[in-house]
Design a protein around this motif. Sequence first.
Motif, PDB file in Angstrom:
ATOM      1  N   MET A  95     -58.663  12.722 -22.323  1.00 11.73           N
ATOM      2  CA  MET A  95     -58.947  13.781 -23.300  1.00 11.73           C
ATOM      3  C   MET A  95     -57.889  13.802 -24.399  1.00 11.73           C
ATOM      4  N   SER A  96     -58.355  13.812 -25.638  1.00 12.67           N
ATOM      5  CA  SER A  96     -57.428  13.900 -26.769  1.00 12.67           C
ATOM      6  C   SER A  96     -57.102  15.346 -27.109  1.00 12.67           C
ATOM      7  N   ASP A  97     -57.967  16.249 -26.696  1.00 13.50           N
ATOM      8  CA  ASP A  97     -57.770  17.673 -26.992  1.00 13.50           C
ATOM      9  C   ASP A  97     -58.041  18.483 -25.731  1.00 13.50           C
ATOM     10  N   ARG A  98     -56.997  19.035 -25.148  1.00 15.67           N
ATOM     11  CA  ARG A  98     -57.136  19.840 -23.928  1.00 15.67           C
ATOM     12  C   ARG A  98     -56.851  21.295 -24.250  1.00 15.67           C
ATOM     13  N   ASP A  99     -57.580  22.195 -23.586  1.00 16.86           N
ATOM     14  CA  ASP A  99     -57.300  23.620 -23.713  1.00 16.86           C
ATOM     15  C   ASP A  99     -56.854  24.161 -22.359  1.00 16.86           C
ATOM     16  N   HIS A 100     -56.669  25.471 -22.268  1.00 17.08           N
ATOM     17  CA  HIS A 100     -56.212  26.063 -21.011  1.00 17.08           C
ATOM     18  C   HIS A 100     -57.188  25.791 -19.872  1.00 17.08           C
ATOM     19  N   THR A 101     -58.480  25.803 -20.192  1.00 17.56           N
ATOM     20  CA  THR A 101     -59.484  25.550 -19.154  1.00 17.56           C
ATOM     21  C   THR A 101     -59.302  24.167 -18.546  1.00 17.56           C
ATOM     22  N   SER A 112     -54.033  30.840 -15.943  1.00 18.57           N
ATOM     23  CA  SER A 112     -53.205  29.779 -15.355  1.00 18.57           C
ATOM     24  C   SER A 112     -52.338  30.326 -14.229  1.00 18.57           C
ATOM     25  N   TRP A 113     -51.688  31.455 -14.483  1.00 21.01           N
ATOM     26  CA  TRP A 113     -50.840  32.063 -13.460  1.00 21.01           C
ATOM     27  C   TRP A 113     -51.664  32.463 -12.238  1.00 21.01           C
ATOM     28  N   TRP A 117     -56.578  22.391 -18.137  1.00 21.98           N
ATOM     29  CA  TRP A 117     -55.435  22.403 -17.218  1.00 21.98           C
ATOM     30  C   TRP A 117     -55.736  23.229 -15.967  1.00 21.98           C
ATOM     31  N   ASN A 118     -56.381  24.366 -16.156  1.00 23.48           N
ATOM     32  CA  ASN A 118     -56.665  25.235 -15.004  1.00 23.48           C
ATOM     33  C   ASN A 118     -57.610  24.572 -14.008  1.00 23.48           C
TER      34      ASN A 118
END
Length: 283
Positions: free
Chosen positions: A159-165, A197-198, A167-168
């Motif tokens: 992925m060239s563009d990752r968001d919080h989703t 995330s937390w 990573w989560n």
Amino acid sequence: MLRWSTSKAVKNVVDVGKVHQQAAKLGLLEDIKVGTHLLSLYWKCGCSDSVCRLFNDLPNHNTVTYTILITSFSSSGRYSMALEAFARMLNDGSLPNCVTLSSVFKSCAGLRALKHGKILHGWILRSGIESDTIMINSMVDLYAKCGELYSANKVFDSMSDRDHTSWNIMIEAHLQSGEIQRSLDFFQRLPSRDVVSWNTVINGLIRSGCLKIALQFLYQMAEKGARLIFSVSFQFYQMSMKDIHFNMVDDNDQNNRHNSGQPSMSTSTILETGESHCQQQWH
């Protein structure tokens, strides 16, 4: 006039039904723009049955109408029907877009239909269809939910563009598979951490039985001022009621923190903080 009515006055499925009847009497359903707008209104009301009925009544279909139908089924948990609608879409010669494919991957994940998801993934690569972050997230989530962590990691790394989703999904997937350290590595690599995330990492650690580490993260979360979701605080509250001892902050540790100038926080204080946040958030 119909356009104004649907945009301004329609608030529930009954209102949409009235506009639908009016459009049918005036013969406006022949206009695919009108039909598409009504489909969208039914979908926003969460009425997948009405979406399906109207879709079948429309004389013509395109990518948008099929996407609304598939998304409506997927968002209401009717995953098999979403996949059937997708097959019908392809047979009709309508090409899916990123929104369509995201809903299809979600349906595959809901059914744990790994084989179908892999076939779709391969078809996307061969077709050269342009993808976006939301669609790729749904693909990663499919592999994660089906226990295919190698494929999930491979897609995530591409992925060239990752968001919080993005990573989560990876944090939760590795926690569920028992790869605690790998999950914590993803958490540490996060460019920035949101409340999801937390809560993802803390909830996962609790489910995995890593209570001491979970409490450490809860302490860090409280220090940074992030808000707790109900499930995290409630789980710790339950464990507290069962007199589970975390050995997180004992007297010696508190003394050491006091001597080093680092603030100390007891288990009960963290629990009270979590409960307070939950009361603010749920009442």
